[in-house]
Design an enzyme around this catalytic site. Structure first.
Site, PDB file in Angstrom:
ATOM      1  CG  HIS A  92      -1.996  -0.973   1.231  1.00 43.56           C
ATOM      2  ND1 HIS A  92      -2.819  -1.177   0.156  1.00 43.56           N
ATOM      3  CD2 HIS A  92      -2.393  -1.855   2.195  1.00 43.56           C
ATOM      4  CE1 HIS A  92      -3.677  -2.142   0.446  1.00 43.56           C
ATOM      5  NE2 HIS A  92      -3.435  -2.574   1.668  1.00 43.56           N
ATOM      6  CG  ASP A 117      -2.895  -8.230   0.936  1.00 41.62           C
ATOM      7  OD1 ASP A 117      -2.154  -8.487   1.887  1.00 41.62           O
ATOM      8  OD2 ASP A 117      -3.935  -7.535   1.048  1.00 41.62           O
ATOM      9  CG  HIS A 142      -6.686  -5.087   1.829  1.00 39.05           C
ATOM     10  ND1 HIS A 142      -6.181  -5.952   2.794  1.00 39.05           N
ATOM     11  CD2 HIS A 142      -7.854  -4.620   2.317  1.00 39.05           C
ATOM     12  CE1 HIS A 142      -7.021  -6.001   3.813  1.00 39.05           C
ATOM     13  NE2 HIS A 142      -8.041  -5.201   3.552  1.00 39.05           N
ATOM     14  CG  ASP A 148      -5.015  -9.745   3.633  1.00 40.04           C
ATOM     15  OD1 ASP A 148      -4.712 -10.323   2.568  1.00 40.04           O
ATOM     16  OD2 ASP A 148      -4.782  -8.539   3.839  1.00 40.04           O
TER      17      ASP A 148
END
Length: 687
Positions: free
Chosen positions: A145, A184, A186, A277
């Protein structure tokens, strides 16, 4: 004499990198947080319990050099992260962290950030040189991120991007093409931006998108974001519409999107942003990949780049599923016995829909994606049930999972903390540069109290069509826009028929309304440089007479008065449907976030699915309060038909005129006489 097997060249070993010093990055007061030191400790303990380190080359962490970090981050950002743990920042550290998006900082953060980035570089270097066949960097804080000048989403430096640029900047390593796979849950927004124009890096991200509302929210993770300039076609986003996606969903994405592209791209090395995740039981992800599922995805990638794979840990917040998933991946890299498991479920219908959207978007860059997927495969799908919808809508679901109750996730107070932390990410504000200018009259935004409103029409009985709420509705109910009206919707009681159902005097039939009956959050009036005109000779709602349209193209010599309602993107979709077709419900949005991105850049978009309707053309009129202003009108082809005489241009019917005048007068735009003159002038003026 040795066997043939003994005489074969030995395959280089697999590397594991772990360093306890990265555990020094933690919350300042020891308060619970999902991105905690126990994440990497639990992984390491699991690997040791299975005897994995003895079968690998174990490496210690190594701090990154500033020159390598500077290949993707600004000098200002590097200086901040380097100094943030020093004494001079003791009094300011928490304040700085509070201004960042989902970041905490302490005295161990600088060292951990440098170790995480440098450790990924070290594993990349050893795999590229052939010293290791592959490797797993068990690092934290995560990185995907982090953007060039900003830490966010638990990430301080973008570890995988630093590693990729290190390889590209060393010609002697022979790495010219890199595949980055980000699995991931996200979207890897930071990594995407760093290589968006670079064809040397093929970036692939499969992630929960939820129509733009899932963290990091916004349009960056949409399938239409394909790269720019020389990098066009080298950025691939696979955006899930909802949670609960599992092994079967990810497997078909590999088979029908990623693997065909990788065959054509032929990378020299593969880097994996290995977040876990999306694993079953993760409290932030809401997806359901099993350890077997991860091993299957990894096995399919190992056939490329001579098996040169570097995995760098990203997310993963259920300590049990995180450790089990990493164990499965390392065993796969070691090419040990197959992980037990099977693909029991079919993919979701939405998975096939996303696959087809992605393939369509990229087929001009990757011809293998132009082939049609067999219908018998598309038929093998399942729908999201209400129970599953409830499961992924919250992290504390009561739905029973396949692995039973999780014993090592979080205590109740930690889960509550996680929910408090992620709540702000569910509310998306579209933040684009202002495109174009509009002439506006003085106005004030009225926060509408129910006591000041007209009587709201009664909702129709057809509301049960929305009994099963689609996932896109949950997402779009959190996104606000301004809907600008120039016809009968200028009169609020008429507009509310589209929201709450029913009809007002003069209408020949009721509206079925929106699923979300919430009243507009605000109403205001503005003028815009567009031409109002009237066309057609009869409408179902108003009978004989023309109805109002807006010329799609702006004209500074014209001025139209418009009433703006602040509503949700979900409600706007329902109004689009009611304005154009008789169908009362759709499983997918007509106007999605990629459409919003398109109109903000191109000013208008004709929605193909509504081309037979009268108002299929969505116009972007600018912004107010940082929210997009949208309206709907006819396409340019209708304007040409009016000019040629193919379509009649007739003034408003008596009942329609009454409603238009009420809207303009009650909106304090004109007196009654002036309102009638304004409408008649627009109807009489030639195109």
């Amino acid at each position: 004499m040795g066997s043939n097997e003994d005489r074969r060249p030995r395959r280089p070993p697999v590397g594991l990198l772990y360093d306890e010093r990265m555990c020094r990055h933690s919350t300042a007061d020891g308060e619970p947080h999902p991105e905690c030191p126990d994440r990497i400790r639990s992984i390491w303990e699991k690997l040791k319990s299975e005897g994995i380190p003895q079968r690998c080359v174990v490496l210690n962490g190594k701090e990154a050099e500033d020159e390598h970090i500077a290949s993707v981050h600004t000098n200002g950002h590097i200086k901040l992260i380097k100094a943030i743990s020093s004494e001079q920042f003791d009094s300011r550290r928490d304040k700085i962290a509070s201004k960042l998006d989902s970041i905490y900082l302490n005295k161990g953060s600088s060292e951990a950030a440098y170790l995480a980035a440098g450790s990924v570089v070290e594993v990349c270097k050893r795999v590229a040189e052939g010293e290791l066949s592959s490797g797993f960097a068990i690092v934290r804080p995560p990185g995907h991120h982090a953007e060039a000048d900003e830490a966010m989403g638990f990430c301080l430096f973008n570890n995988i991007a630093i590693g990729a640029n290190f390889l590209l900047d060393k010609p002697e390593l022979g790495i010219k093409k890199i595949l980055i796979v980000d699995w991931d849950v996200h979207h890897g927004n930071g990594t995407q931006k760093m290589f968006y124009k670079d064809p040397r890096v093929l970036f692939f991200s499969v992630h929960r998108f939820d129509f733009g509302s899932f963290y990091p929210a916004g349009l960056d993770g949409a399938y239409c974001m394909i790269g720019e300039g020389p990098g066009a076609g080298y950025n691939i986003n696979v955006p899930w519409e909802h949670g609960y996606c599992g092994d079967a969903d990810y497997n078909v994405i590999w088979d029908h999107v990623l693997i065909p592209i990788v065959k054509d791209y032929n990378p020299d090395i593969i880097l994996i942003s290995a977040g876990f995740d999306a694993a079953i039981n993760d409290p932030l992800g809401g997806c359901r990949i099993t350890p077997y599922g991860y091993s299957l995805l990894l096995t399919k990638l190992m056939q490329f780049a001579q098996g040169k794979i570097v995995m760098a840990l990203e997310g993963g917040y259920n300590l049990t599923s995180l450790a089990n998933s990493v164990l499965a991946c390392v065993k796969t890299l070691l090419e040990e016995k197959t992980i037990n498991g099977s693909l029991r479920d079919h993919p979701f219908e939405s998975t096939w829909r996303v696959i087809q959207q992605v393939r369509h978007e990229l087929k001009s860059f990757w011809p293998s994606l132009a082939l049609e997927i067999p219908q018998e495969l598309l038929a093998c799908s399942r729908t999201l049930t209400q129970a599953q919808l409830n499961y992924y809508a919250g992290s504390d679901s009561d739905v029973e999972n396949e692995e039973g109750p999780s014993s090592e996730v979080f205590s109740a107070n930690v889960v509550e903390g996680v929910e408090d932390m992620i709540q702000p990410f569910l509310f998306l504000s579209v933040d684009e540069d202002k495109l174009g200018e509009t002439k506006t009259s003085d106005h004030k935004s009225n926060n509408l109290d129910s006591s000041e409103r007209h009587t709201v029409p009664e909702a129709s009985d057809s509301r049960d069509i929305y009994k099963n709420i689609s996932s896109w509705r949950i997402a779009y109910s959190k996104i606000d826009i301004w809907y600008a009206t120039f016809g009968s919707n200028m009169w609020e009681p008429r507009f509310l028929c589209y929201i709450r159902g029913g009809q007002v005097e003069g209408m020949s039939q009721p509206c079925h309304g929106s699923r979300d009956e919430s009243l507009p959050k605000a109403v205001m009036w503005k003028t815009f440089p567009h031409r109002l005109f009237f066309a057609r000779s009869h409408s179902v709602t108003w009978g004989t007479g023309g109805v109002a349209f807006l010329l799609p193209e702006g004209n500074n010599n014209e001025k139209v008065h418009m009433c703006l309602y602040r509503i949700t993107l979900e409600q706007f979709n329902d109004i689009l449907l009611q304005e154009n077709v008789a169908v009362q419900h759709r499983d997918t949005p007509l106007f999605d976030l990629s459409s919003l991105q398109f109109v903000s850049e191109n000013k208008s978009k004709v929605l193909e699915e509504l081309k037979c309707g009268w108002y299929p053309n969505v116009l972007y009129l600018g912004k107010d309060d940082n929210l997009p202003i949208l309206t709907m009108t006819c396409p340019l082809s209708t304007v040409e038909e009016c000019k040629s005489g193919k379509l009649p241009m007739i003034g408003a019917s008596k009942e329609y005129m009454k409603v238009l005048v009420k809207g303009l007068v009650e909106g304090k735009q004109f007196t009654q006489d002036d309102a009638i003159a304004y409408i008649n002038q627009a109807a009489a003026k030639s195109l």
